[in-house]
Design a protein around this motif. Structure first.
Motif, PDB file in Angstrom:
ATOM      1  N   TYR A   6     -23.264   7.320 -13.525  1.00  0.00           N
ATOM      2  CA  TYR A   6     -22.448   8.022 -12.045  1.00  0.00           C
ATOM      3  C   TYR A   6     -22.878   7.832 -10.114  1.00  0.00           C
ATOM      4  O   TYR A   6     -24.574   8.221 -10.522  1.00  0.00           O
ATOM      5  CB  TYR A   6     -21.920   8.699 -12.358  1.00  0.00           C
ATOM      6  CG  TYR A   6     -22.957  10.559 -12.324  1.00  0.00           C
ATOM      7  CD1 TYR A   6     -23.359  10.761 -11.074  1.00  0.00           C
ATOM      8  CD2 TYR A   6     -23.403  10.203 -13.389  1.00  0.00           C
ATOM      9  CE1 TYR A   6     -23.436  12.211 -11.264  1.00  0.00           C
ATOM     10  CE2 TYR A   6     -23.933  11.904 -13.375  1.00  0.00           C
ATOM     11  CZ  TYR A   6     -24.914  12.814 -12.234  1.00  0.00           C
ATOM     12  OH  TYR A   6     -25.304  13.907 -12.970  1.00  0.00           O
ATOM     13  N   GLN A   7     -22.599   7.633  -9.472  1.00  0.00           N
ATOM     14  CA  GLN A   7     -23.661   8.194  -8.106  1.00  0.00           C
ATOM     15  C   GLN A   7     -22.585   9.402  -7.433  1.00  0.00           C
ATOM     16  O   GLN A   7     -21.314   9.306  -7.600  1.00  0.00           O
ATOM     17  CB  GLN A   7     -22.932   7.461  -7.390  1.00  0.00           C
ATOM     18  CG  GLN A   7     -23.964   5.687  -7.733  1.00  0.00           C
ATOM     19  CD  GLN A   7     -23.679   4.912  -6.598  1.00  0.00           C
ATOM     20  OE1 GLN A   7     -24.221   5.173  -5.835  1.00  0.00           O
ATOM     21  NE2 GLN A   7     -23.413   4.232  -6.713  1.00  0.00           N
ATOM     22  N   TYR A   8     -22.970  10.639  -6.232  1.00  0.00           N
ATOM     23  CA  TYR A   8     -21.671  11.399  -5.697  1.00  0.00           C
ATOM     24  C   TYR A   8     -22.754  11.526  -4.886  1.00  0.00           C
ATOM     25  O   TYR A   8     -23.674  11.327  -4.608  1.00  0.00           O
ATOM     26  CB  TYR A   8     -22.354  12.746  -7.054  1.00  0.00           C
ATOM     27  CG  TYR A   8     -23.309  13.779  -6.879  1.00  0.00           C
ATOM     28  CD1 TYR A   8     -23.905  14.756  -6.031  1.00  0.00           C
ATOM     29  CD2 TYR A   8     -24.357  13.400  -7.611  1.00  0.00           C
ATOM     30  CE1 TYR A   8     -25.552  15.209  -6.110  1.00  0.00           C
ATOM     31  CE2 TYR A   8     -26.035  13.788  -7.881  1.00  0.00           C
ATOM     32  CZ  TYR A   8     -25.550  15.020  -6.665  1.00  0.00           C
ATOM     33  OH  TYR A   8     -26.803  15.898  -7.192  1.00  0.00           O
ATOM     34  N   VAL A  27     -17.663  17.537  -3.419  1.00  0.00           N
ATOM     35  CA  VAL A  27     -18.965  17.156  -4.188  1.00  0.00           C
ATOM     36  C   VAL A  27     -17.699  16.150  -4.388  1.00  0.00           C
ATOM     37  O   VAL A  27     -16.503  15.978  -5.631  1.00  0.00           O
ATOM     38  CB  VAL A  27     -19.176  16.908  -5.489  1.00  0.00           C
ATOM     39  CG1 VAL A  27     -19.786  16.608  -5.703  1.00  0.00           C
ATOM     40  CG2 VAL A  27     -20.381  18.366  -5.350  1.00  0.00           C
ATOM     41  N   LEU A  29     -17.818  12.400  -7.261  1.00  0.00           N
ATOM     42  CA  LEU A  29     -18.602  11.677  -7.951  1.00  0.00           C
ATOM     43  C   LEU A  29     -17.563  10.271  -8.598  1.00  0.00           C
ATOM     44  O   LEU A  29     -16.546  10.763  -8.590  1.00  0.00           O
ATOM     45  CB  LEU A  29     -18.375  12.587  -8.986  1.00  0.00           C
ATOM     46  CG  LEU A  29     -19.558  12.370 -10.438  1.00  0.00           C
ATOM     47  CD1 LEU A  29     -20.215  13.110 -11.108  1.00  0.00           C
ATOM     48  CD2 LEU A  29     -18.542  11.489 -11.269  1.00  0.00           C
ATOM     49  N   CYS A  71      -9.516   9.251  -2.445  1.00  0.00           N
ATOM     50  CA  CYS A  71      -9.946   9.319  -4.102  1.00  0.00           C
ATOM     51  C   CYS A  71      -9.120   8.810  -4.764  1.00  0.00           C
ATOM     52  O   CYS A  71      -8.631   8.387  -5.904  1.00  0.00           O
ATOM     53  CB  CYS A  71     -10.835  10.835  -4.704  1.00  0.00           C
ATOM     54  SG  CYS A  71     -12.016  10.462  -4.460  1.00  0.00           S
ATOM     55  N   LYS A  93     -18.973   7.929   1.012  1.00  0.00           N
ATOM     56  CA  LYS A  93     -20.690   8.186   1.766  1.00  0.00           C
ATOM     57  C   LYS A  93     -21.223   7.700   2.565  1.00  0.00           C
ATOM     58  O   LYS A  93     -21.563   8.381   2.987  1.00  0.00           O
ATOM     59  CB  LYS A  93     -21.131   7.732   0.504  1.00  0.00           C
ATOM     60  CG  LYS A  93     -21.812   6.112   0.551  1.00  0.00           C
ATOM     61  CD  LYS A  93     -22.334   5.763  -1.030  1.00  0.00           C
ATOM     62  CE  LYS A  93     -22.498   3.884  -0.779  1.00  0.00           C
ATOM     63  NZ  LYS A  93     -23.564   3.645  -2.039  1.00  0.00           N
ATOM     64  N   LEU A 117     -18.646  16.851 -12.585  1.00  0.00           N
ATOM     65  CA  LEU A 117     -18.347  17.149 -11.526  1.00  0.00           C
ATOM     66  C   LEU A 117     -17.854  18.285 -11.452  1.00  0.00           C
ATOM     67  O   LEU A 117     -18.166  18.240 -10.226  1.00  0.00           O
ATOM     68  CB  LEU A 117     -16.623  16.146 -11.002  1.00  0.00           C
ATOM     69  CG  LEU A 117     -16.159  16.404 -10.016  1.00  0.00           C
ATOM     70  CD1 LEU A 117     -17.414  16.583  -9.198  1.00  0.00           C
ATOM     71  CD2 LEU A 117     -15.039  15.559  -9.684  1.00  0.00           C
TER      72      LEU A 117
END
Length: 126
Positions: A6-8, A27, A29, A71, A93, A117
């Protein structure tokens, strides 16, 4: 147990960019393998007002509602919400000069993106 990449990014409220001060407020995610793209937010009005008593908290909330819409893929996110998940995360991002700004991208492995998350929100936002 399968560990998924995953990326956050941490969302920061930057009331006065000239002072380079910020408060973490959320945040985002993204886990491509599971099609997971969500945001968790927590806004501490007192901390933000300590940085700038004139800060428009409604603007902060509107900025976060936009991120939620992107999202979720709904109308709050405008045209960005209609893009594929990876592009939506890329949009979120990307650096911008608004009161809500993303920090650097980080990554990791998890078996449960939703739980991760919540963990990141607790650890990085409070």
């Amino acid at each position: 147990m399968t560990r998924l990449a995953y990326q956050y990014v941490v969302l920061r409220c930057v009331p006065r960019p000239d002072r380079e001060e910020f408060v973490n407020v959320g945040v985002v995610l993204f886990c491509e393998a599971t099609g997971f793209l969500e945001v968790a937010c927590r806004v501490d009005h007192d901390r933000l007002r300590a940085l700038d008593p004139r800060l428009d908290l409604a603007q902060v909330e509107a900025g976060l509602a936009f991120v939620v819409g992107v999202c979720a893929g709904d109308e709050r996110g405008g045209s960005a919400a209609r893009a594929p998940l990876g592009q939506r995360f890329g949009f979120l991002k990307a650096p911008r000069s608004t009161v809500i700004q993303p920090g650097p991208v980080h990554g990791g492995l998890t078996a449960d993106p939703a739980r991760q998350l919540e963990h990141l929100l607790e650890r990085l936002v409070g």
